[in-house]
Write an enzyme that holds these catalytic residues in place. Structure first.
Site, PDB file in Angstrom:
ATOM      1  N   ARG A  82       0.817  -1.213   0.000  1.00  0.00           N
ATOM      2  CA  ARG A  82       0.000   0.000   0.000  1.00  0.00           C
ATOM      3  C   ARG A  82       0.856   1.271   0.000  1.00  0.00           C
ATOM      4  NH1 ARG A  82      -4.317  -1.785   2.291  1.00  0.00           N
ATOM      5  NH2 ARG A  82      -2.764  -3.006   3.349  1.00  0.00           N
ATOM      6  N   THR A  83       1.778   1.363   0.939  1.00  0.00           N
ATOM      7  CA  THR A  83       2.560   2.596   1.080  1.00  0.00           C
ATOM      8  C   THR A  83       3.431   2.828  -0.155  1.00  0.00           C
ATOM      9  OG1 THR A  83       2.582   2.294   3.470  1.00  0.00           O
ATOM     10  CG2 THR A  83       4.194   3.815   2.550  1.00  0.00           C
ATOM     11  N   LYS A  87      24.205  -8.072  -0.684  1.00  0.00           N
ATOM     12  CA  LYS A  87      25.636  -8.306  -0.874  1.00  0.00           C
ATOM     13  C   LYS A  87      26.459  -7.653   0.226  1.00  0.00           C
ATOM     14  CE  LYS A  87      25.062  -8.325  -5.897  1.00  0.00           C
ATOM     15  NZ  LYS A  87      25.338  -7.545  -7.113  1.00  0.00           N
ATOM     16  N   ARG A 116      11.531   3.155   3.524  1.00  0.00           N
ATOM     17  CA  ARG A 116      10.959   2.301   4.571  1.00  0.00           C
ATOM     18  C   ARG A 116      12.090   1.431   5.096  1.00  0.00           C
ATOM     19  NH1 ARG A 116       6.047  -0.736   5.319  1.00  0.00           N
ATOM     20  NH2 ARG A 116       5.163   1.331   5.255  1.00  0.00           N
ATOM     21  N   HIS A 162       5.664   6.839  11.172  1.00  0.00           N
ATOM     22  CA  HIS A 162       5.210   6.648   9.799  1.00  0.00           C
ATOM     23  C   HIS A 162       4.379   7.899   9.495  1.00  0.00           C
ATOM     24  CE1 HIS A 162       3.849   5.024   6.130  1.00  0.00           C
ATOM     25  NE2 HIS A 162       3.310   3.898   6.521  1.00  0.00           N
TER      26      HIS A 162
END
Lengths: 322, 176
Positions: free
Chosen positions: A62-63, A90, A112, A140
């Protein structure tokens, strides 16, 4: 309102550091952006030529999609990077990765990350604008903003409202952004959940605490129901999902006993039958899909305000122009 | 120009719009915020009095189409664009602004209109043309041509944004 009070500076890390006027300014700026998504041609040229990197170290649908729509509807060029397919596997560090992206001349990073504080860490080390799309348990901010925009749409104003946040407050960055933002806009805020899922000393933020969901329902005008992350059960925070639902689940039977109609929000993704019952999620007072629609407008507003708030543009603004 | 002079100019503009269009059918008046849309409303009244019916009105906010975001930063308040429910495809759009100066606002408005549809024709109509163009855009219908110096400002006052209806010439500063 003067442009200075509205400026967000270089980054949006959280709502804790914003003023009431800045938060209101973002919500007011989001209003006209709603209309753009209703047009046949859903695009305005305001961020044309800007390059935005969406850096997602944790799963998100969603975000990420909401940010991407917001960016594309403002005509920015976007690149998506997710942890699993990136050089992180890596062993590259976050800063090295960001510096390499910078070397390709980007303008903004939407990130995020699973670690609280990751967004600020990055923002302090690169000149690009950084937008926090969720960092660990910290904040958030765009979710908090879209929750507030949705509440304002339906209740007229936020000042004086009683907003209950129900569920796993301990692990929730959504809860923190909601608490900071709502208190600044003059709402009363309460949290409710099993003691194992409420942070110690949460009262110090200025919120009420209810241990029974019935009390929260009795008190509230608005309920923001948080997702119970399924892995919490394995962590021993709750005995079982069924028991959680029986004691804390927001059901229509419980809502019917409330003295008033309660607006229902949920940041998604929902666990139907755990923290929220289907008849509530799909019921007449649920604004869960309105939240998703508003998310795009709020993110457009944030990107727009940040794009003009960088130091070099502020410098150029002093020189003036027509 | 005092209120009476502005009213006379608007009446003349309304007649010219009707003449060019051969009547009020297929017309849409679109004003550029934040004074062009108020002038569009006044023109709608004039067109009704000049023998037409009410023609559809729209308002354009061009903030997101400006070419100077990078130099002046975001405008604090982005307004809303509202076009008639029928849209603008195939109609004759009368694009209305208060003052025509550099032409950049009109450039932005034309780009925005193109994102909403494909009008049969767009006619640019301004209350005041003060010269000073920076790009090759000219008005089709002009209320009043004014010779100005770079340090003069042409202020159009329209209620309810302003207390009265007038056009005033002021000294000092470039238009914001």
């Amino acid at each position: 309102m003067s442009p200075e009070s509205l400026s967000l500076g270089k980054d949006l890390i959280g709502l804790e550091s914003l003023s009431r006027d800045q938060i209101r300014g973002i919500l007011d700026t989001a209003e006209p952006f709603k209309e753009i998504s209703e047009r046949a041609i859903k695009k305005v040229p305001v961020l044309r030529g800007k390059t935005i990197v969406n850096l997602f170290f944790e799963p998100s649908t969603r975000t990420r999609v909401s940010f991407e729509f917001a960016e594309k509807r403002l005509s920015a060029d976007t690149v998506n990077i997710s942890a699993s397919g990136s050089s992180v596997v890596k062993g590259e560090t976050l800063v090295d990765m960001a510096r390499n992206l910078e070397a390709m001349r980007i303008d903004m990073v939407v990130m995020r990350h699973g670690a609280s504080g990751a967004a600020r860490f990055l923002a302090e080390r690169i000149p690009s604008n950084v937008v926090n799309a969720g960092d660990g348990r910290h904040e958030h901010p765009t979710q908090g903003l879209l929750d507030m925009l949705t509440i304002r749409d339906h209740m007229g104003q936020i000042e004086g409202l009683k907003v209950g946040i129900v569920g796993d407050v301990l692990h929730s960055r959504v809860a923190r952004s909601n608490i900071y933002g709502l208190l600044k806009l003059g709402a009363e805020v309460a949290v409710c959940g099993p003691r194992t899922l409420l942070p110690m000393g949460i009262e110090e933020l200025g919120v009420e605490v209810f241990s029974r969901v019935e009390e929260a329902i009795e008190w509230a005008d608005v309920l923001n129901v948080l997702r119970l992350q399924l892995e919490r059960m394995e962590g021993g925070y709750v005995p079982s999902l069924r028991e959680y639902n029986r004691i804390y689940g927001v059901s229509s039977a419980r809502l019917e006993r409330a003295p008033r109609d309660i607006l229902i929000l949920h940041p998604g993704p929902m666990n139907r039958g755990v923290e929220i019952d289907s008849d509530v999620a799909d019921g007449p007072h649920s604004v869960i899909l309105n939240q998703v629609t508003n998310g795009v407008a709020v993110r457009m507003a944030v990107l727009y305000l940040l794009a003009g708030g960088a130091p070099d543009t502020a410098e150029a603004a002093k020189k003036g122009g027509s | 120009m005092d209120e009476a002079a502005v009213r006379r100019a608007l009446a003349r503009i309304a007649r010219e719009i009707l003449e060019r269009n051969g009547g009020p059918d297929g017309l849409v008046l679109v004003g550029i915020r934040r004074r062009g849309d108020l002038l569009a409303r006044l023109l709608q009244e004039e067109i009704r009095e000049a023998g037409g019916h009410d023609v559809p009105l729209g308002a354009l906010d061009i903030t997101l189409y400006r070419d100077d975001l990078a130099t002046v930063g975001p405008r604090p308040l982005v307004g809303e664009t509202q076009l008639p429910p029928g849209g603008i495809d195939g109609v004759n759009v009368i694009l209305i602004d208060d003052v025509l100066y550099t032409g950049r606002t009109v450039r932005a408005a034309l780009n925005e209109l193109a994102d909403y549809g494909r009008p049969a024709r767009i006619v640019l109509c301004v209350l005041v043309d003060r010269g000073g163009r920076e790009i090759p855009i000219q008005a089709d219908i002009v209320g009043r041509q004014v010779e100005t110096l770079g340090n003069q400002r042409v202020e159009v006052r329209v209620p309810p944004l302003d207390p009265y209806l007038a056009v005033e010439l002021e000294e000092g500063g470039r238009d914001p």
